[in-house]
Design a protein around this motif. Sequence first.
Motif, mmCIF file in Angstrom:
data_model
loop_
_atom_site.group_PDB
_atom_site.id
_atom_site.type_symbol
_atom_site.label_atom_id
_atom_site.label_comp_id
_atom_site.label_asym_id
_atom_site.label_seq_id
_atom_site.Cartn_x
_atom_site.Cartn_y
_atom_site.Cartn_z
ATOM 1 N N GLY A 1 31.333 -1.700 -12.365
ATOM 2 C CA GLY A 1 31.469 -2.880 -11.520
ATOM 3 C C GLY A 1 30.270 -2.946 -10.584
ATOM 4 N N ARG A 2 30.435 -3.587 -9.448
ATOM 5 C CA ARG A 2 29.304 -3.722 -8.530
ATOM 6 C C ARG A 2 28.849 -2.371 -7.993
ATOM 7 N N LEU A 3 29.827 -1.529 -7.590
ATOM 8 C CA LEU A 3 29.467 -0.216 -7.066
ATOM 9 C C LEU A 3 28.876 0.664 -8.159
ATOM 10 N N GLY A 4 29.512 0.676 -9.316
ATOM 11 C CA GLY A 4 29.007 1.483 -10.416
ATOM 12 C C GLY A 4 27.608 1.079 -10.829
ATOM 13 N N PHE B 1 35.062 7.609 -6.425
ATOM 14 C CA PHE B 1 34.912 6.482 -5.507
ATOM 15 C C PHE B 1 36.131 5.568 -5.532
ATOM 16 N N ALA B 2 37.109 5.875 -6.379
ATOM 17 C CA ALA B 2 38.338 5.080 -6.397
ATOM 18 C C ALA B 2 39.109 5.349 -5.102
ATOM 19 N N PRO B 3 39.760 4.317 -4.537
ATOM 20 C CA PRO B 3 40.456 4.478 -3.242
ATOM 21 C C PRO B 3 41.796 5.179 -3.370
ATOM 22 N N VAL B 4 41.796 6.346 -4.007
ATOM 23 C CA VAL B 4 43.029 7.120 -4.172
ATOM 24 C C VAL B 4 42.632 8.583 -4.389
#
Length: 211
Positions: A91-94, A175-178
């Motif tokens: 995605g954008r971050l990746g 970097f996932a929010p979990v």
Amino acid sequence: MKSYSKNQLGRYPLYLRILKKMKEEGAATVTSSQMASMLGNSEEQVKKDLAAVSASLGVPGKGRDVSSLIDDIENFLGYRDSTRAVLVGVGRLGAALLDYPGFKEIGFDIVAAFDSDPGKIGAEVSGHVVLDAADLSEMLPKLQASIAILCVPSRAAQKVADAAVKAGIRGIWNFAPVPLDVKAPAIAENVNLASSLAVLSHRMKTILKEE
């Protein structure tokens, strides 16, 4: 084995950046006092940090050799070794991480990128042809990567991490929010952007009150 706090480990790249800049400017030696002043840390803290990774002693009145310190810190952090990684979630971050040139400077090589979106699979992003995330388990042993960078939605993070570890990955940069539940010998570093922003926001609020 000696243990290092997370905050301490996070200071070494900052030291390294300063030392490399000083070397470029022609400096041969540096004192703990100089580095403390540039970073806003205490001199005692800098002394302890440098002593923990450097075998060479400073010369009274002159300090430590800049080139030797650079070597010591890079060896300690493993920057002289080549680390192969894969990225999951373009995605954008990746995509931004794939495009970041600073990884090469520290021996960090992203060798492949994966995504589950049919619209992204087969596309080229920063020199990487995006592979199908469904093939992750099959591809990982061939890629000989030791780290997986996760930029996936929270609902998919644990499943992707489990598949990566099962296929031989030993480090998860999440970097996932979990938070992830990763069993030894694998480890996970959870990057919580919201927490980092909260710290920055609180510090700014404190500073503004003092002005």
